[in-house]
Design an enzyme around this catalytic site. Structure first.
Site, short mmCIF file in Angstrom:
data_model
loop_
_atom_site.label_atom_id
_atom_site.label_comp_id
_atom_site.label_asym_id
_atom_site.label_seq_id
_atom_site.Cartn_x
_atom_site.Cartn_y
_atom_site.Cartn_z
CG ASP A 102 64.51 -43.61 43.09
OD1 ASP A 102 63.73 -43.64 42.12
OD2 ASP A 102 64.47 -44.44 44.01
CE LYS B 277 67.61 -48.39 39.68
NZ LYS B 277 66.37 -48.88 39.01
CE LYS C 235 60.47 -49.90 37.57
NZ LYS C 235 59.89 -48.89 38.47
CD GLU D 31 68.01 -45.41 42.50
OE1 GLU D 31 67.50 -45.80 41.44
OE2 GLU D 31 67.88 -46.03 43.58
NE ARG E 82 43.08 -61.67 18.65
CZ ARG E 82 42.56 -60.46 18.67
NH1 ARG E 82 43.28 -59.43 19.12
NH2 ARG E 82 41.34 -60.25 18.22
#
Length: 303
Positions: free
Chosen positions: A236, A181, A149, A215, A98
């Site tokens: 962005d 960012k 992510k 960004e 598994r």
């Protein structure tokens, strides 16, 4: 880089979760001396990734289990293909099954999805070349990259799977590069701090080997960021028209990255704007595990 240490840590955590006090079913039903041979079989088409991880899951249970990998990471396969052969002590084969499947299915799913994005970009760029009557390969192919992510604890595996699918990796962690960012900029300029000046000060403090990416979410921010010394400008959530304008404004003075709202239906159109990089969170956060199965092909028997 997918290191042996990273593989071992993930596999050991997986086995500790799945068999914390052993596999009581196999230990009660299967003789200790029994041997088994099983095949990893694809239930659908895909791109292979995670061969080392698959083998490591069985080796961690019992080093006597032998694993023969058939495709290499990055190879395509079809439904019905045998991807690996596992042979050894039956209990160990059943105990490791598994964890080995869970990790390999995840990695193959990411590699397969990444390959689809890469193909969509290549097709879009080829259409642009054809429309402009340019020889194939004239235009540099836009890179498709992942993001941070990723599934906590599985980043090294998932980023390796992106490379297996023909994609590229963005920074691995917050420690790898400076990436200012929108939230950084909002906090920085809340008191009226000059963005260009702040970036120049940052640039002076950076080692020469560290990349600076900034960004922006509006066209009118680009010049200030370039003046501050950005190596890469991240556009962005720009519309396609604004991406075209952004590429023209930057005009080779920095690497241009596009991100936000990227899907298989839009990635080709985004690539055709001339951006250098498209970062796609969906490669890892929205990939579906590929359907693979481990089938015993010989009756369990005693040695």
């Amino acid at each position: 880089m997918l290191t042996r240490t990273a593989i071992t840590e993930v596999v050991e955590r997986g086995l500790a979760e799945d068999a914390p006090w052993g596999d009581i079913t196999s230990e009660l039903l299967i003789p200790a001396t029994a041997l088994a041979r099983a095949e990893l079989v694809a239930r659908e088409d895909g791109v292979f990734s995670g061969g080392q991880v698959f083998a490591a899951a069985f080796a961690a249970v019992d080093p006597a289990v032998a694993v023969e990998l058939i495709p290499a990471d990055g190879d395509s396969f079809a439904a019905g293909d045998t991807l690996a052969v596992v042979a050894g002590p039956a209990r160990a084969v059943l105990t490791g099954e598994r964890v080995a499947l869970n990790l390999t299915q995840r990695m193959c799913g990411i590699a397969t999805l990444t390959a689809r994005y890469v193909a969509a970009v290549e097709q879009a760029v080829a259409r642009v070349e054809q429309a402009a009557n340019l020889p194939p390969g004239t235009i540099t192919r836009t890179r498709v990259t992942d993001t941070r992510k990723t599934t906590p604890g599985l980043r090294a595996l998932e980023k390796h799977a992106v490379r297996s699918g023909g994609g590229h990796n963005h920074r691995h962690s917050l420690s790898d590069a400076v990436m200012a960012k929108d939230n950084h900029l909002a906090l920085l300029t809340a008191d009226g701090t000059d963005l260009t000046g702040a970036l120049r000060q940052l640039r002076r403090r950076l080692p020469h080997t560290v990349h600076l990416e900034v960004e922006v979410d509006r066209l009118d921010q680009i010049e200030a960021v370039l003046a501050g010394g950005a190596d890469t400008v991240l556009l962005d959530n720009f519309s396609v028209d604004d991406l075209v304008s952004g590429v023209a404004i930057i005009d080779g003075r920095a690497t241009v990255e596009a991100s936000g709202g990227v899907g298989l239906e839009t990635v080709g159109e985004i690539a055709a704007t001339g951006v250098d990089v498209i970062s796609v969170g969906a490669l890892t956060h929205s990939a579906r595990n590929l359907d693979l199965g481990l089938d015993v092909v010989l009756d369990v028997r005693e040695d």
